[in-house]
Scaffold this motif. Structure first.
Motif, short mmCIF file in Angstrom:
data_model
loop_
_atom_site.label_atom_id
_atom_site.label_comp_id
_atom_site.label_asym_id
_atom_site.label_seq_id
_atom_site.Cartn_x
_atom_site.Cartn_y
_atom_site.Cartn_z
N UNK A 790 0.73 -1.21 0.04
CA UNK A 790 -0.11 0.18 -0.01
C UNK A 790 0.99 1.21 -0.08
N UNK A 791 1.46 1.55 -1.16
CA UNK A 791 2.58 2.56 -1.20
C UNK A 791 1.89 3.92 -0.85
N UNK A 792 0.67 4.41 -1.17
CA UNK A 792 0.17 5.76 -0.68
C UNK A 792 0.00 5.77 0.81
N UNK A 793 -0.62 4.88 1.33
CA UNK A 793 -0.87 4.92 2.90
C UNK A 793 0.44 4.85 3.47
N UNK A 794 1.38 3.97 2.99
CA UNK A 794 2.60 3.73 3.56
C UNK A 794 3.51 5.29 3.53
N UNK A 795 3.41 5.90 2.52
CA UNK A 795 3.96 7.09 2.50
C UNK A 795 3.29 8.29 3.37
N UNK A 796 1.95 8.19 3.43
CA UNK A 796 1.18 9.01 4.17
C UNK A 796 1.66 8.82 5.52
N UNK A 797 1.68 7.66 6.16
CA UNK A 797 2.04 7.34 7.60
C UNK A 797 3.41 7.92 7.84
N UNK A 798 4.20 7.66 6.79
CA UNK A 798 5.78 8.30 7.24
C UNK A 798 5.81 9.45 7.47
N UNK A 799 5.16 10.36 6.49
CA UNK A 799 5.17 11.96 6.58
C UNK A 799 4.50 12.30 7.93
N UNK A 800 3.42 11.58 8.02
CA UNK A 800 2.51 12.02 9.41
C UNK A 800 3.38 11.56 10.91
N UNK A 801 4.04 10.62 10.65
CA UNK A 801 4.72 10.08 11.76
C UNK A 801 6.02 11.23 12.09
N UNK A 802 6.51 11.49 10.98
CA UNK A 802 7.67 12.57 10.90
C UNK A 802 7.15 13.94 11.68
N UNK A 803 6.03 14.53 11.00
CA UNK A 803 5.50 15.59 11.58
C UNK A 803 5.33 15.69 13.25
N UNK A 804 4.91 14.47 13.25
CA UNK A 804 4.37 14.23 15.07
C UNK A 804 5.30 13.60 15.94
#
Length: 847
Positions: A790-804
């Motif tokens: 799930x590349x889109x969800x995976x990337x989204x999670x990655x960026x969100x985890x970085x922000x947080x």
């Protein structure tokens, strides 16, 4: 689109835009904020490098202060941390808006699970007729609940809405202005919202998102699958509504509140019709037609603004049909499609907009019933059996006056009296279900039936579906026998005949997972559905399953289309019904593009399940046996964890559990029952799952799964598990959802806990099981990393985890200070609560 192409497109549309617009934050006029944008990357870097080096959040934050600031006092430091939290909260809003704006470009009409893709497949596989037949016996219902997992106040919701539009248009000036507005708009509710506030917050989405979305989606289904002789029913997509009706554990939901919310839903749909009609009249300006539509517009206006005036959906449709007749006969049917669209909306939404459900706990009903029997009969309530109570209830002709009672009994009776009036105004579709949580016995259903009789309803006029909610492991085990008894009972049998032979049964994923662990809960619910399907078929009852699912996999959420498309023919599939709460409303159904796509995904999951043959949907005997074995092993492991003497104290002392109740986010208390020592069974699923999520440990989403896989590997049977993964869509979906939970876990954040005298050993148990689960699932799937498919969800999670990540450091730092009893406790508690908001809002893609 291939994975790499998708990733590249995501980088361009989301990641790069976020970098560009994020730079605008640097110069924003935040109240009392300056240089935060410069300092934040340092805190992120200190956190990232620090956790990899095994440092504690306390060391990381203190090093950040000493290296990058000249602050000396505790007050100055906590003030800076508050500003950083405010800044990150707004970054999350910006990121949400950018991701939402990119949605239409990242998803296409030919994606798997869209209406057009299913039509194409049906055409190729000669299944068009079968698909149309399925559409005659199918519907989806999304039930919006007010569970407190969405922390944006309405003012921020509206900025989010506008920001998304500005980003779609690439309007830098507009974005800049909105970011400035965001900088000065408070993110906190001054007071706890009332149930009415919660209802109004979701009604905003009904009016400005779902009225159009569902109308357009219905039109799409009609145009795609309709024929001159077949039109799909307008109720194929339905909405349910819990705020103001769900009183389970919420003392603030009263009979009066339920009436107010029903009235708000009624007025809101009339306002939507009025606005729609205004647009329609601009086109249908023809003689005869315009006069009728002007008159209808006046009638709607009167019904909205005058208390003594009202209008039914039948009256609206009579006028529309009159206008349609003139349009066809005298004006060549010009713009007939626009009028037809309006007519369909009236059939979809009636005068209720969404069905308002009532929900209460079976134990409360029993208290109410006991008080009624004690006051109105000669029976000794202390000594009589449940059967004797039921015998009295079903035979008595006593009719009660709510005013002769106090408290919860009075309110329960008043609420039942009010049902009739709500049905008269909003139509029967406006309120026709009474849900009983914690159902474990036939008396739980019959008590509600009896309450209607005690309020003067003749049996033939109890126009209500009584819905048991089985949610504990025990409740799920008992469900089949409970329903068998009810189906055989003459009085209930007659009730079901009047309800067109249909029985809705609700199953609780959230509480099931809390009670039994991830794998066991999902398998138990699967088996319970099979048993209930079988018993209902035997008694010729049409059973409809209603799933109490949340956003994250640990609450039964996850990839919803895959989950429903993977249920085989042993489970009744007349309707897909599920609850959607908090952040899932905004993240999955929060704007027209997303809502349309996700409603579609649900609709097609149910169609696919029946129409297209797929051996991977049905479990054979050996696959069942293996699933059962894995579920039992994981359940034992999870049960041992629950029984650990440190389990509840760990959540109480080391997590944010205690702070959920102190935040002004939801009207409902975080635990059932008042006062006393905190017991596991009193914990609500949301703060329970949420606390694990804040710790970045997500225990309910994986614990015991890896252990079960490892046990089979030790027995030399891992090939059997691999075959199950390849051969069963259901098992595969469970594995992928569990991987999503693990992908949002980050144990280095709390690794300092392993040195804690009281909880070190307990933390190690959690960490070891996480590592084992990750290792086993990667081996099982052959993936190199979690969520690889799930590349889109995976990337989204990655960026969100970085922000947080900096937010998590601040939260843990504050919790450590509280535990050590250092400094200003009140300030640190506020830091914990404020960081709660940002963390939860940032994890919105958990659905």
């Amino acid at each position: 689109m291939l994975h790499e192409e998708k990733k590249e497109k995501f980088r361009q549309l989301v990641e790069n835009k976020f970098q560009i617009y994020n730079s605008l934050f640097m110069s924003l006029p935040y109240d009392k904020m300056s240089n935060i944008g410069m300092l934040l990357p340092f805190l992120y870097e200190e956190s990232k490098v620090g956790y990899q080096a095994g440092k504690s959040p306390e060391e990381i934050v203190e090093e950040f202060f000493s290296k990058h600031t000249e602050l000396t006092t505790e007050e100055q430091k906590t003030e800076l941390l508050f500003k950083i939290i405010q800044y990150i909260e707004r970054q999350v809003v910006l990121y949400d808006s950018i991701e939402d704006a990119a949605f239409p470009q990242l998803h296409s009409e030919s994606d798997a699970g869209t209406v057009l893709q299913v039509h194409e497949r049906a055409l190729q596989e000669h299944q068009l007729e079968a698909t149309r037949n399925k559409l005659k016996d199918f519907a989806i219902k999304v039930v919006f609940t007010a569970h407190p997992t969405q922390f944006y106040p309405n003012s921020v919701q509206r900025i989010l809405h506008d920001l998304r539009t500005a980003i779609t248009d690439d309007s830098i000036t507009e974005i800049d202005m909105l970011l400035q507005q965001l900088g000065k708009t408070p993110f906190l509710n001054k007071e706890k919202p009332s149930p009415l506030d919660e209802a109004l917050s979701i009604i905003f989405y009904l009016r400005y998102v779902y009225y159009d979305t569902i109308g357009e989606l219905y039109k799409k289904v009609k145009n795609t699958f309709g024929t001159p002789t077949f039109t799909p029913a307008q109720d194929i997509i339905q909405m349910g509504f819990w705020p103001g009706g769900d009183r389970d554990g919420n003392p603030f939901v009263t009979a009066e509140i339920t009436q107010q919310v029903a009235q708000e839903l009624h007025l809101s749909i009339l306002k939507s019709y009025y606005a729609h009609l205004k647009k329609l009249r601009r086109r249908l300006s023809f003689r005869g037609v315009s006069k009728i539509l002007d008159g209808l517009s006046d009638d709607l206006y009167e019904a909205i603004f005058k208390e003594d005036q009202d209008i039914s959906s039948e009256e609206i449709l009579i006028k529309v049909k009159e206008a349609e007749k003139i349009l066809i006969e005298q004006h060549n049917g010009l713009f007939k499609n626009l009028l037809e669209d309006f007519k369909d909306r009236v059939k979809i939404f009636g005068t209720h907009f969404a069905t308002l459900d009532i929900r209460q706990d079976s134990r409360i009903h029993q208290e109410v019933i006991d008080e009624i029997i004690a006051k109105n009969s000669d029976l000794n309530i202390e000594t009589i059996t449940d059967q004797e109570k039921l015998d009295w209830l079903l035979k008595t002709d006593v009719v009660l006056d709510p005013n002769n009672f106090q408290g919860i009994t009075k309110d329960t009776l008043q609420n039942i009296y009010n049902v009739k009036g709500i049905q008269e105004k909003n139509g029967e579709r406006g309120m026709h279900r009474y849900i009983i949580s914690n159902s474990e016995a036939t008396k739980d259903v019959l008590n509600v039936f009896a309450l209607f009789k005690l309020c003067g309803y003749p049996e033939a006029e109890i126009n209500i579906d009584i819905v048991p909610l089985f949610e504990t492991m025990e409740g799920l085990d008992l469900a089949e026998n409970v329903m068998k008894d009810l189906y055989e009972l003459p009085v209930y049998k007659k009730h079901l005949e009047r309800r067109k032979g249909a029985q809705t049964i609700m199953l609780g994923f959230s509480d099931g997972t809390k009670d039994g662990g991830y794998l066991k809960a999902n398998w138990e619910i699967y088996e319970t559905k099979e048993q209930l399907t079988s018993i209902s078929d035997r008694y010729q009852i049409k059973v409809i399953f209603f799933d109490g699912r949340g956003g994250p996999p640990a609450r039964g959420g996850g990839k919803t289309h895959d989950f429903y498309a993977s249920q085989g023919k042993t489970i009744a599939n007349h309707q897909i019904e599920l609850t959607v709460q908090g952040q899932t409303i905004t993240s999955v159904f929060g704007n027209k593009d997303q809502a349309k796509y996700n409603f579609e995904q649900l609709l097609t999951a149910g169609i696919e399940n029946d129409v297209f043959k797929n051996a991977k949907k049905d479990l054979n005997g050996s696959e069942r046996k293996l699933l059962e074995e894995l579920a039992e092993i994981s359940y034992q492991k999870y049960s041992d964890l629950k029984a650990h003497p440190r389990f509840v104290p760990y959540l109480q002392e080391m997590s944010t559990l205690e702070y959920y109740g102190k935040t002004n986010i939801g009207s409902r208390p975080t635990k059932r029952g008042a006062g006393g020592e905190l017991k596991f069974e009193d914990l609500r699923a949301i703060p329970f799952v949420g606390s694990w999520s804040q710790l970045k440990q997500n225990v309910p989403g994986f614990f015991g799964f890896g252990f079960a896989l490892h046990e089979l590997k030790n027995q030399g049977r891992f090939d059997e598990v691999k075959s199950l993964y390849k051969g069963s869509d259901f098992f595969k979906t469970l594995v992928l959802n569990s991987m999503m939970s693990m992908n949002k876990s980050y144990f280095p954040l709390t690794s300092y806990m392993k040195k804690n005298q009281r909880f070190g050993e307990f933390w190690t148990i959690l960490s070891d099981e996480y590592n084992l689960s990750k290792e086993m699932m990667l081996e099982l799937t052959g993936f190199q990393e979690l969520m690889e498919e799930e590349p889109l969800s995976q990337l989204s999670v990655k960026i969100r985890e970085k922000i947080v990540l900096p937010l998590l450091s601040i939260q843990q730092y504050a919790l450590i200070k509280i535990q050590k009893e250092e400094g200003n406790r009140e300030a640190y508690e506020k830091l914990v609560m404020r960081s709660l908001f940002g963390n939860i809002n940032a994890s919105r893609n958990s659905a």
